[in-house]
Design a protein around this motif. Sequence first.
Motif, PDB file in Angstrom:
ATOM      1  N   CYS A  49     -89.691   4.277  22.010  1.00  0.00           N
ATOM      2  CA  CYS A  49     -89.158   5.589  22.395  1.00  0.00           C
ATOM      3  C   CYS A  49     -89.066   5.705  23.907  1.00  0.00           C
ATOM      4  CB  CYS A  49     -90.043   6.708  21.842  1.00  0.00           C
ATOM      5  SG  CYS A  49     -89.860   6.969  20.071  1.00  0.00           S
ATOM      6  N   LEU A  50     -90.069   5.187  24.608  1.00  0.00           N
ATOM      7  CA  LEU A  50     -90.033   5.240  26.068  1.00  0.00           C
ATOM      8  C   LEU A  50     -88.893   4.390  26.618  1.00  0.00           C
ATOM      9  CD1 LEU A  50     -93.846   4.960  26.920  1.00  0.00           C
ATOM     10  CD2 LEU A  50     -92.415   7.001  27.052  1.00  0.00           C
ATOM     11  N   ALA A  51     -88.591   3.301  25.900  1.00  0.00           N
ATOM     12  CA  ALA A  51     -87.531   2.403  26.367  1.00  0.00           C
ATOM     13  C   ALA A  51     -86.143   2.941  26.050  1.00  0.00           C
ATOM     14  CB  ALA A  51     -87.689   1.026  25.724  1.00  0.00           C
ATOM     15  N   GLY A  52     -86.057   3.832  25.069  1.00  0.00           N
ATOM     16  CA  GLY A  52     -84.748   4.317  24.652  1.00  0.00           C
ATOM     17  C   GLY A  52     -84.187   3.559  23.463  1.00  0.00           C
ATOM     18  N   LEU A  53     -84.996   2.689  22.864  1.00  0.00           N
ATOM     19  CA  LEU A  53     -84.538   1.943  21.693  1.00  0.00           C
ATOM     20  C   LEU A  53     -84.662   2.774  20.428  1.00  0.00           C
ATOM     21  CD1 LEU A  53     -86.195  -1.488  22.491  1.00  0.00           C
ATOM     22  CD2 LEU A  53     -83.774  -0.925  22.659  1.00  0.00           C
ATOM     23  N   GLU A  54     -85.500   3.803  20.470  1.00  0.00           N
ATOM     24  CA  GLU A  54     -85.612   4.745  19.364  1.00  0.00           C
ATOM     25  C   GLU A  54     -85.500   6.132  19.947  1.00  0.00           C
ATOM     26  OE1 GLU A  54     -86.112   3.958  16.192  1.00  0.00           O
ATOM     27  OE2 GLU A  54     -86.739   1.869  16.291  1.00  0.00           O
ATOM     28  N   ARG A  55     -85.067   7.049  19.122  1.00  0.00           N
ATOM     29  CA  ARG A  55     -84.867   8.414  19.589  1.00  0.00           C
ATOM     30  C   ARG A  55     -85.872   9.336  18.912  1.00  0.00           C
ATOM     31  NH1 ARG A  55     -79.717  11.527  20.901  1.00  0.00           N
ATOM     32  NH2 ARG A  55     -80.500  13.666  20.824  1.00  0.00           N
ATOM     33  N   PRO A  56     -86.718  10.007  19.708  1.00  0.00           N
ATOM     34  CA  PRO A  56     -87.674  10.946  19.089  1.00  0.00           C
ATOM     35  C   PRO A  56     -86.946  12.136  18.473  1.00  0.00           C
ATOM     36  CG  PRO A  56     -88.256  10.462  21.381  1.00  0.00           C
ATOM     37  CD  PRO A  56     -86.880   9.925  21.158  1.00  0.00           C
ATOM     38  N   ASP A  57     -87.662  12.903  17.664  1.00  0.00           N
ATOM     39  CA  ASP A  57     -87.053  14.068  17.031  1.00  0.00           C
ATOM     40  C   ASP A  57     -87.172  15.316  17.873  1.00  0.00           C
ATOM     41  OD1 ASP A  57     -88.432  12.664  14.110  1.00  0.00           O
ATOM     42  OD2 ASP A  57     -86.294  12.730  14.605  1.00  0.00           O
TER      43      ASP A  57
END
Lengths: 391, 222
Positions: A49-57
């Motif tokens: 999430c910090l890297a931008g590879l996943e998107r938090p809700d």
Amino acid sequence: MTRALVAQFVKRLNSMMSLAIELCVPADRFKTTVLFGPSGCGKTMTLRCLAGLERPDEGMIRHGDEVWFDADRRRNQSPQTRDIGYLFQEDALFPHLTVTANIGFGLSRYPGREREYRVAHMMELLGLTHLAKRYPREISGGEKQRVALARTLVRKPRLLLLDEPFSAVDAPTRDRLRAELPDWLSAFSIPVILVTHDREEAVEMADHLLVMHDGRIICSGAPEDVFLRPTSLEVARILGVETIVVGDVIECRGNLATLAIGPVRLHSSVSTSLTSRRVHIGIRADSIVLAPGPVAGVNHLSARIVRFHLEGATVRIEADCGFPLVARLSVREWRRLGLSVGSTLPIEIDPDDVCILPSCVDENGSRNRSGTSSEEPPKSGKETTRRQVDQ
Amino acid sequence: MTVDWSAAWLTFRLAFWTTAVLLVLGVPLAWWLVQARFRGKSVIEGLIALPLILPPTVLGFYILSALGPNSVLGRQYQMIVGSPLPFTFAGILVGSVLFNVPFACRPFMAAFEGVDRRLIEASWCLGVSRIGTFFRVVLPLTWPGILAGMVLTFAHTVGEFGVVLMLGGNIPGRTRTLSIAVYDQVQALDYEAAARTSLVLVLISFTALWAASRLQRWAVSA
């Protein structure tokens, strides 16, 4: 003004588990922050999430003045523009490119000659020059991780995210890489967030330690503080405190408390007032000392050895001193003292090392975590059951 | 040895252009399907696979209904181009492209699925754009599979019959491909000509299949 990476977000992973993260990491100097926790606690997902590879809700992630993610404003910056370096657990080298081409992969904005120079300099720094023309399939695991590290460092990113970078290499390579990594990183003054489930690695590498459990950061601080004084039962379990027993607080005078564990009496130094009578008590195996003679102010006990295991250079001893206790001795000491099952030996425990462990919920039923200041949403059924058992 | 050269040339042109169109349209479609995560995905994958089991004459009929001179789209086309879509090379090309979607897209998708997602993410984290990642990481690793899909599409188009007949109408020089020529020759009882034409078709198909399997094996070993 110190620049910092501030993150506060929630991500629902599945029906059982969600991630609720709050952290603040200084982003303008070399400092290693370690995210430590058991497998499945959400460390890698947090890093992604910090890297931008996943998107938090929900929530937001901010780096200095830049907003990387903001759920309310529907803003999510791609990993390309965050200028970060990410190291995977293993082998994300491009198989169709040589080591040199791999390292220079992210430098396409530089003209050819400067790119060559930077790559050569980086290879020299990390001892990779002799591998320049090889392909990833022709080099070892440890060499591959070094190439991967070179590939990210050569771009001089603002933040380095390492996802269990040493877990896929063998032990001697791991030790060597762990020893060399701080030298390389400090040369670049890049702040680092490292994820690991290895206790030794966490203690060795961290300037600041964040302990994660079940999608939450439950403890944060300097590694010595976190390890020597675990702040809760969950933290103690994750840190691998070997002896955890239940006892009663009999007396509390100033900053010394007397605890009763069965028939045994122990003194523990406390800095906060105790809220309940029945408590969990944790004693690290390496804090138990063989008593050479009566020393005032420490706990003296007599332990009878029940079982022992050889673990490399140490012996893990399971003993009974009125309650089950785990201690550790070097193999040499073990042999020198001629110990075996059934032997009785005097032991000594400093009151500082007898830790009273509150569980994550105090008597009022609200969350109680050290190192962070806000409340957290109620969690899964697992937590509720544990709460009931503790009280 | 007389072989219907105009039919052969037409067949070649049809196969070439079908493959070219499906390369340009099919690769992005296949890549998008492999990358995207959304709920209607299996529906679209099903639609792509449909021509595999649909009778070619049925597909030809549907295209005729949708794009023929009596349809809305067909009339628009006629206004722009001047002639209706059926019975022209453009007509059989449209039918051929639609009919070959699974023969192109499925090998493309298989090739893309074989790429380790971490390589793509590593490329993103190194500052390379999504398109840049596709050309610098994905394509170099998948081109044998893409080539295999192209060869398969070419070979399949050469062998097409039903769709071409429905949309083309068997006009010599314009829509009479080799496979239709064989049919004609048998109808006219010219078995010698039919034998020659069939041999040509078999040779082309066999060569294509051999090439495709070599490419697949190369792709796996790389």
